[in-house]
Design an enzyme around this catalytic site. Structure first.
Site, PDB file in Angstrom:
ATOM      1  N   GLU A 475      18.820  -3.200 -20.109  1.00 59.56           N
ATOM      2  CA  GLU A 475      19.150  -1.851 -20.521  1.00 59.56           C
ATOM      3  C   GLU A 475      20.604  -1.377 -19.866  1.00 59.56           C
ATOM      4  OE1 GLU A 475      17.142   2.298 -21.453  1.00 59.56           O
ATOM      5  OE2 GLU A 475      16.134   0.933 -20.795  1.00 59.56           O
ATOM      6  N   GLU A 756      11.530   5.344 -11.576  1.00 54.90           N
ATOM      7  CA  GLU A 756      11.653   5.995 -12.965  1.00 54.90           C
ATOM      8  C   GLU A 756      10.485   6.730 -13.025  1.00 54.90           C
ATOM      9  OE1 GLU A 756      12.390   4.299 -17.505  1.00 54.90           O
ATOM     10  OE2 GLU A 756      11.722   2.941 -16.061  1.00 54.90           O
TER      11      GLU A 756
END
Length: 897
Positions: A475, A756
């Protein structure tokens, strides 16, 4: 204090042009100049200034400012002063100095000489061609082409500059040595609209006689793998390079060496290199002194001259990526036969340097990961399709040293196979944009200090050329929502003025014609041809997602507030306005539609975007907030009609918000922590309902056993809102929670960066969902802003941007006995350091020269108030606090609690 007319003891330092010290390649027609003042005297300030700019250093030293002499200019402005001299030419060198008149009217000595140099200006400044090596197989990872050209110099050199750009990545060599320690150049931009170039001073790298200029190319973001399983070649098929070496001789003549069809190319030891996949280096294929000596011509073939992109080529204004630190491993363990694990003790971003004595053809494999499995083996499932593997093949000639060129990894652990290593066989190299550290925070609570460390490492790992969400999996994109919520904290930790200014330029270019802002910048999710089979992404992008797209307004505003840079508001105004108008146009009676993300990853969400706080409510709250910021921006820029128009629009949105989402008794739709945090932070409620909203907000936190239930949107607002409405005690309870969910919980699970998810890993249940489980995700680190501003008590006065006026307002709590924050502001170092001992509150304050501060002490026991041991008489008491105004200087306050 000196008498008027006598030389001042003050001195100027840290002279900057735009965002840098002595920059090359400046393209601003009227560059802005700044300086700081070193003056320990209380009340130190600037009454007037003078700037001199000359085209030659010797002229300036003689006082002959042939480009600009401002004369004595009355005023205290010392940052972002625009050059107002003669029109500057292409590649114009500019040498400058400044002096000021202090508070007593006395002039300082001239500052040390600083400089800047203009870039390649004009309509067609590039005479070079784009060159590279067109590959036969585009679908596999490509070997890195090596390019070179020989040329001769027969005259003494006065100045030589190399201007270089590329599609992909490049590393440049001259006469056998790298010309710079910059990495991942030129960086990732909106390649379809602009590409950056860098300027290098290579005067001392050249020599009389034969010279060689060379470059290695990598696919990088341009043609390498990007995004989750969406392949490669998102922007183009292969890397290419363009360079222009411009040499000025002492006899007044000049010469230009350019990339053209006379350059040669071959492949070398880097047989594959990719940001996600990693790098393979076969030392048996090394080319010797390929950029220094004559080489065998049979191996080197003519380069391919490729078509030039129809885009802007602009100078890079952000700090380059560099290796900024080395970390030694803290342990080495063999986990099974032939498999070894290095632990660096810190989740970091970069790569490892390998030292080995091996036999010819021996293959060493390094695999990178952030965590270990319970059995001690490397955990890589959360990397998804990112291999994060570097391979080295030995040439068998004594000690060999290897570090990769065009890849980086997010890791704390490295798995090594292929040889039996020693602890010193690997060194970790930390890589990020070379931002100047500006802030520091510490307190008496060890866990809070660890949190600050984790925030710093999260920012360093994700501020690599652009602000990414994560640095390890497939990502690593410039998600706007993450950057928006973290921007203020980022400004405390590092000087990110140039970093954000550059990223916002790409955001401007990526803005859709409708005014919508893509979710990630550069906008690969919207522009990549590889997403033809993924239409839902483009649909979401075209809608403009609340809290993410709002970065178009909030980020410029934060940079203005923190650095006093009005220029960023001028630069971004059309983008800011475009986003607000898009929201107005696509709303229903000023109520925003539901968009994609909402309070992303809220702990009480059904799925990551499906939290109890209504998405349309979040969007409408942000619509009101960004419209208010646009109105303020218009007023600052002198756009009176716009300011009035958007202020009226803001008022209408607030009314619509209350009608749609607020009950007569102050209960909000969804009844969530995030909902109340938004409404209170963005001033959306009438005053008569604010008290009830605060009461319900606190009640929701207490019902959750003093834990948060918020996601990416709500979490950054919790503590600042609680403090603003007088409930700092509750904010401390949230901060200091050790159980799930909360900031300390991940630390107790072993975190060395921000995660996260609060429970990306737990000692009881192991790893979270591998589909989205980053161990380096800085968004929740936005709490750092509150730690600086409230715990330590160091913040801006919003009415005096750039820390021209400082707010010193510590709010002790949570059984903390001391806290300290320092910040290198645009005017110099400011600090706030407090202690509590035997019922006494002590506060040491530093206010830099040419600024002032308002000090607010957490006690009304004014009879005990002292400064440097002396009683004070000028103060006022407000809401149980003692407040006073101070000028520049160092102060020591004490007051009984």
């Amino acid at each position: 204090m000196p008498k008027a007319g006598k030389p001042s003891s003050a001195r100027l330092y840290d002279l900057k042009c735009e965002y840098s010290s002595n920059p090359l390649g400046v393209e601003e027609a009227r560059p802005r100049l700044s300086w700081k003042i070193r003056d320990k005297r209380r009340g130190a300030r600037q009454e007037a200034y003078q700037v001199q700019v000359a085209s030659d250093l010797s002229l300036l030293k003689q006082g002959k400012a042939d480009l600009w002499d401002s004369g004595r200019v009355k005023g205290d402005q010392s940052i972002f002063i625009p050059y107002q001299g003669k029109r500057l030419k292409d590649r114009q060198p500019c040498y400058w100095r400044a002096r000021i008149w202090d508070a007593e009217g006395s002039p300082t000595a001239w500052s040390s000489v600083a400089s800047w140099e203009m870039g390649l200006l004009g309509k067609n400044p590039w005479k070079a061609n784009w060159i590279g090596q067109i590959p036969k197989n585009l679908d596999r990872l490509l070997p890195c082409p090596y390019l070179r050209k020989s040329f001769s110099i027969e005259k003494p050199i006065a100045r030589a500059r190399l201007y270089a750009t590329g599609r992909g990545l490049f590393e440049i060599y001259c006469n056998g040595s790298r010309i710079s320690d910059d990495a991942f150049t030129p960086g990732w931009t909106e390649y379809g609209k602009r590409i950056e170039y860098l300027t290098y001073d290579v005067t001392n790298a050249l020599k009389n006689g034969a010279n060689v200029l060379g470059a290695i190319l990598g696919e990088g973001w341009y043609s390498g793998y990007l995004m989750w399983g969406k392949g490669k070649r998102h922007y183009g098929d292969h890397p290419s390079f363009m360079a222009q070496l411009m040499i000025d001789y002492k006899d007044g003549s000049s010469e230009t060496v350019v990339t053209d069809d006379l350059w040669k190319v071959t492949n070398g030891p880097i047989t594959r290199s990719d940001i996600y996949k990693g790098e393979t280096y076969d030392a048996r294929k090394e080319l010797g002194e390929w950029s220094a000596d004559q080489v065998a011509s049979r191996r080197w073939k003519p380069v391919d001259v490729v078509s030039a992109p129809k885009v802007e080529i602009v100078s890079k204004i952000s700090p380059p990526v560099r290796v900024v630190k080395e970390l030694k491993p803290i342990s080495l363990k063999q986990v099974r036969r032939g498999v070894f694990i290095f632990n660096f003790g810190q989740n970091m971003v970069g790569y490892a340097r390998l030292r080995i004595r091996g036999r010819r053809g021996q293959k060493i494999v390094l695999r990178f990961g952030e965590m270990l499995q319970d059995d001690g083996n490397l955990y890589t499932e959360n990397l998804r399709s990112a291999d994060a593997t570097d391979t080295y093949i030995c040439k068998g000639e004594g000690e060999e040293v290897y570090e990769p060129t065009f890849t980086f990894h997010g890791f704390q652990y490295v798995e090594v196979t292929g040889f039996t290593p020693k602890l010193d066989s690997l060194v970790g190299l930390v890589l990020h944009s070379d931002m100047q550290p500006t802030g520091s925070f510490s307190c008496s609570n060890r866990m809070v200090n660890k949190l600050q460390s984790n925030i710093l490492w999260g920012q360093k790992g994700n501020f690599l050329d652009i602000p990414t969400d994560c640095p390890q999996r497939d990502e690593r994109l410039g998600w706007t929502g993450d950057a928006q919520v973290f921007a203020t904290t980022a400004c405390f930790n590092f000087d990110v003025s140039g970093f954000f200014a550059r990223w916002l330029r790409d955001m401007e270019l990526a803005q859709l014609k409708t005014g919508a802002i893509p979710n990630v910048i550069p906008a690969i999710l919207y522009t990549s041809p590889n997403l033809k089979d993924f239409p839902q992404t483009k649909i979401r992008e075209s809608q403009g997602n609340c809290a993410w797209a709002d970065a178009a307004v909030i980020c410029p505003w934060v940079i203005y507030q923190r650095y006093g840079d009005i220029g960023i508001l001028k630069q971004c105004y059309r983008m800011m306005e475009g986003w607000v108008l898009f929201q107005k146009r696509t709303s229903r009676k000023l109520i925003r539609p539901k968009t994609a993300f909402g309070d992303w990853l809220a702990t009480d969400a059904v799925t990551p975007p499906r939290a109890p706080t209504p998405n349309d409510m979040i969007g409408t709250a942000y619509f009101a907030y960004t419209t208010s910021l646009l109105a303020k921006t218009a007023a600052i820029l002198g756009k009176k009609r716009d300011a009035e128009k958007y202020l009226k629009l803001h008022d209408k949105i607030v009314k619509a918000f209350n009608k749609e989402y607020v009950s007569p008794k102050g209960r909000l739709a969804g009844d969530t922590q995030t909902g109340y945090a938004l409404a209170l932070a963005f001033d959306l409620l009438p005053k008569k309902l604010q008290g009830r909203a605060v009461e319900r907000f606190v009640q929701l936190i207490e019902e959750y056993d003093n834990h948060l239930s918020t996601g990416f949107v709500g979490t950054p607002l919790l503590c600042p809102v609680l403090t603003r409405y007088g409930r700092t005690d509750v904010a401390y309870r949230l901060l200091l929670q050790e159980t799930y969910p909360g900031w300390f919980y991940s630390i107790l699970q072993g975190a060395t960066t921000m995660w996260e998810r609060w429970n990306s890993y737990t000692k009881e249940d192991g790893f979270g969902n591998v589909g989205m489980n980053s161990f380096n995700h800085y968004a929740y680190g936005a709490i750092g802003q509150w730690m600086y501003a409230t715990v330590a008590g160091l913040d801006i006065d919003p009415e005096a941007p750039g820390f021209k006026r400082i707010l010193i307002k510590p709010e002790p709590g949570g059984n903390l006995k001391r806290a300290r924050a320092e910040l290198e502001t645009p005017y110099g170092k400011a600090s706030s350091a407090w202690t509590i001992s035997k019922g006494q509150f002590g506060l040491k304050v530093t206010v830099p020269a040419n600024t002032s501060a308002r000090v607010s002490l957490p006690s009304a026991e004014v009879k005990t108030l002292k400064e440097s041991g002396k009683a004070l008489k000028k103060f006022e008491v407000k809401n149980g606090r003692t407040e006073l105004e101070i000028s520049a200087g160092n102060y020591v306050f004490s007051i009984k609690l």
